[in-house]
Design a protein around this motif. Structure first.
Motif, PDB file in Angstrom:
ATOM      1  N   LEU A  71       0.671  -1.227   0.069  1.00 49.66           N
ATOM      2  CA  LEU A  71       0.037   0.032  -0.078  1.00 49.66           C
ATOM      3  C   LEU A  71       0.786   1.176   0.073  1.00 49.66           C
ATOM      4  O   LEU A  71       1.887   1.437   0.806  1.00 49.66           O
ATOM      5  N   VAL A  72       0.537   2.309  -0.740  1.00 49.23           N
ATOM      6  CA  VAL A  72       1.256   3.223  -0.869  1.00 49.23           C
ATOM      7  C   VAL A  72       0.513   4.424  -0.400  1.00 49.23           C
ATOM      8  O   VAL A  72      -0.765   4.808  -1.113  1.00 49.23           O
ATOM      9  N   ASP A  73       0.747   5.261   0.732  1.00 53.27           N
ATOM     10  CA  ASP A  73      -0.275   6.221   1.260  1.00 53.27           C
ATOM     11  C   ASP A  73      -1.864   5.456   1.381  1.00 53.27           C
ATOM     12  O   ASP A  73      -2.675   6.474   1.159  1.00 53.27           O
ATOM     13  N   ASP A  78       0.611  -2.396  -6.972  1.00 49.47           N
ATOM     14  CA  ASP A  78       1.559  -3.549  -7.275  1.00 49.47           C
ATOM     15  C   ASP A  78       2.912  -2.992  -7.644  1.00 49.47           C
ATOM     16  O   ASP A  78       3.240  -1.624  -7.705  1.00 49.47           O
ATOM     17  N   GLY A  79       3.878  -3.682  -8.193  1.00 52.51           N
ATOM     18  CA  GLY A  79       5.230  -3.275  -8.395  1.00 52.51           C
ATOM     19  C   GLY A  79       5.504  -2.169  -9.403  1.00 52.51           C
ATOM     20  O   GLY A  79       6.195  -1.095  -9.233  1.00 52.51           O
ATOM     21  N   ALA A  80       4.759  -2.228 -10.480  1.00 55.31           N
ATOM     22  CA  ALA A  80       4.871  -1.068 -11.599  1.00 55.31           C
ATOM     23  C   ALA A  80       4.295  -0.033 -11.227  1.00 55.31           C
ATOM     24  O   ALA A  80       4.708   1.108 -11.393  1.00 55.31           O
ATOM     25  N   ALA A  81       3.041  -0.030 -10.618  1.00 57.29           N
ATOM     26  CA  ALA A  81       2.308   1.023 -10.223  1.00 57.29           C
ATOM     27  C   ALA A  81       3.000   1.818  -9.099  1.00 57.29           C
ATOM     28  O   ALA A  81       3.037   3.010  -8.869  1.00 57.29           O
ATOM     29  N   LEU A  82       3.947   1.164  -8.210  1.00 52.35           N
ATOM     30  CA  LEU A  82       4.693   1.496  -6.987  1.00 52.35           C
ATOM     31  C   LEU A  82       5.751   2.456  -7.830  1.00 52.35           C
ATOM     32  O   LEU A  82       6.090   3.582  -7.188  1.00 52.35           O
ATOM     33  N   ARG A  83       6.467   2.159  -8.784  1.00 49.79           N
ATOM     34  CA  ARG A  83       7.342   3.017  -9.351  1.00 49.79           C
ATOM     35  C   ARG A  83       6.769   4.060  -9.823  1.00 49.79           C
ATOM     36  O   ARG A  83       7.622   5.327  -9.814  1.00 49.79           O
ATOM     37  N   ASP A  84       5.976   3.855 -10.479  1.00 46.01           N
ATOM     38  CA  ASP A  84       4.966   5.099 -11.110  1.00 46.01           C
ATOM     39  C   ASP A  84       4.701   6.280 -10.183  1.00 46.01           C
ATOM     40  O   ASP A  84       4.841   7.309 -10.494  1.00 46.01           O
ATOM     41  N   ARG A  85       4.329   5.733  -9.179  1.00 45.13           N
ATOM     42  CA  ARG A  85       3.778   6.594  -7.820  1.00 45.13           C
ATOM     43  C   ARG A  85       4.758   7.413  -7.264  1.00 45.13           C
ATOM     44  O   ARG A  85       4.981   8.555  -7.078  1.00 45.13           O
ATOM     45  N   VAL A  86       6.014   6.578  -7.131  1.00 46.23           N
ATOM     46  CA  VAL A  86       7.313   7.290  -6.625  1.00 46.23           C
ATOM     47  C   VAL A  86       8.086   8.215  -7.364  1.00 46.23           C
ATOM     48  O   VAL A  86       8.339   9.244  -7.223  1.00 46.23           O
ATOM     49  N   ARG A  87       8.063   7.770  -8.888  1.00 41.13           N
ATOM     50  CA  ARG A  87       8.426   8.991  -9.846  1.00 41.13           C
ATOM     51  C   ARG A  87       7.610  10.120  -9.826  1.00 41.13           C
ATOM     52  O   ARG A  87       8.210  11.327  -9.916  1.00 41.13           O
ATOM     53  N   GLN A  88       6.295  10.099  -9.911  1.00 38.51           N
ATOM     54  CA  GLN A  88       5.408  11.343  -9.899  1.00 38.51           C
ATOM     55  C   GLN A  88       5.592  12.075  -8.478  1.00 38.51           C
ATOM     56  O   GLN A  88       5.733  13.225  -8.532  1.00 38.51           O
ATOM     57  N   ALA A  89       5.800  11.168  -7.439  1.00 37.82           N
ATOM     58  CA  ALA A  89       6.213  11.932  -6.215  1.00 37.82           C
ATOM     59  C   ALA A  89       7.575  12.636  -6.063  1.00 37.82           C
ATOM     60  O   ALA A  89       7.539  13.810  -5.654  1.00 37.82           O
ATOM     61  N   LEU A  90       8.234  12.189  -6.686  1.00 39.72           N
ATOM     62  CA  LEU A  90       9.507  12.683  -6.960  1.00 39.72           C
ATOM     63  C   LEU A  90       9.824  13.763  -7.627  1.00 39.72           C
ATOM     64  O   LEU A  90      10.280  14.617  -7.541  1.00 39.72           O
TER      65      LEU A  90
END
Length: 143
Positions: A71-73, A78-90
């Motif tokens: 879970l992110v926030d 899942d794995g791919a969505a995790l990387r996308d969410r982190v890229r957007q947040a960064l």
């Protein structure tokens, strides 16, 4: 006539705003108190204990439940969505910090996998969520 009362049905010359201010202040206090609860979603995690843990501001909360759900926030990912969410947040905040809160039953390899995914996208400021151990009667921490 000075000091007299107005007859019924006359013009209202003033409005008492005291009840409005009281209600507004109570609502403000309620929002302030609940803001902390909204910031960190409550999940039933069995976090490891660490006597030297410290509080830090959670910007990106990553939780791994006992059944392996990520879970992110508070949102299932899942794995791919995790990387996308982190890229957007960064992209929004280059000084972004993340806190990984993994249940004690989660395999070590899954925690390392999430950590590797965060490092792949450039997030290097990572902390691990723990809880302070309960002190025993003699004042030492309970392992």
């Amino acid at each position: 006539m000075a000091g007299g009362t107005q007859p019924r049905g006359g013009l209202i010359e003033g409005i008492n705003v005291t009840p409005l201010v009281d209600i507004t202040l109570v609502l403000l206090i309620i929002f302030i108190v609940t803001a902390k609860m909204i910031d960190t979603p409550a999940l039933p995690l069995d976090l490891p204990q660490a006597s030297q843990s410290e509080e830090l501001q959670t910007v990106l909360a990553i939780s791994i439940t006992a059944d392996g759900q990520i879970l992110v926030d508070g949102a299932d990912t899942d794995g791919a969505a995790l990387r996308d969410r982190v890229r957007q947040a960064l992209a929004k905040d280059p000084e972004l910090r993340a806190v990984i809160q993994a249940d004690g039953a989660v395999p070590h390899r899954q925690v390392i996998s999430v950590l590797d995914q965060l490092k792949e996208v450039g997030l290097t400021r990572v902390a691990f969520g723990t809880v302070r151990p309960e002190p025993t009667e003699d004042g030492r921490a309970n392992p």
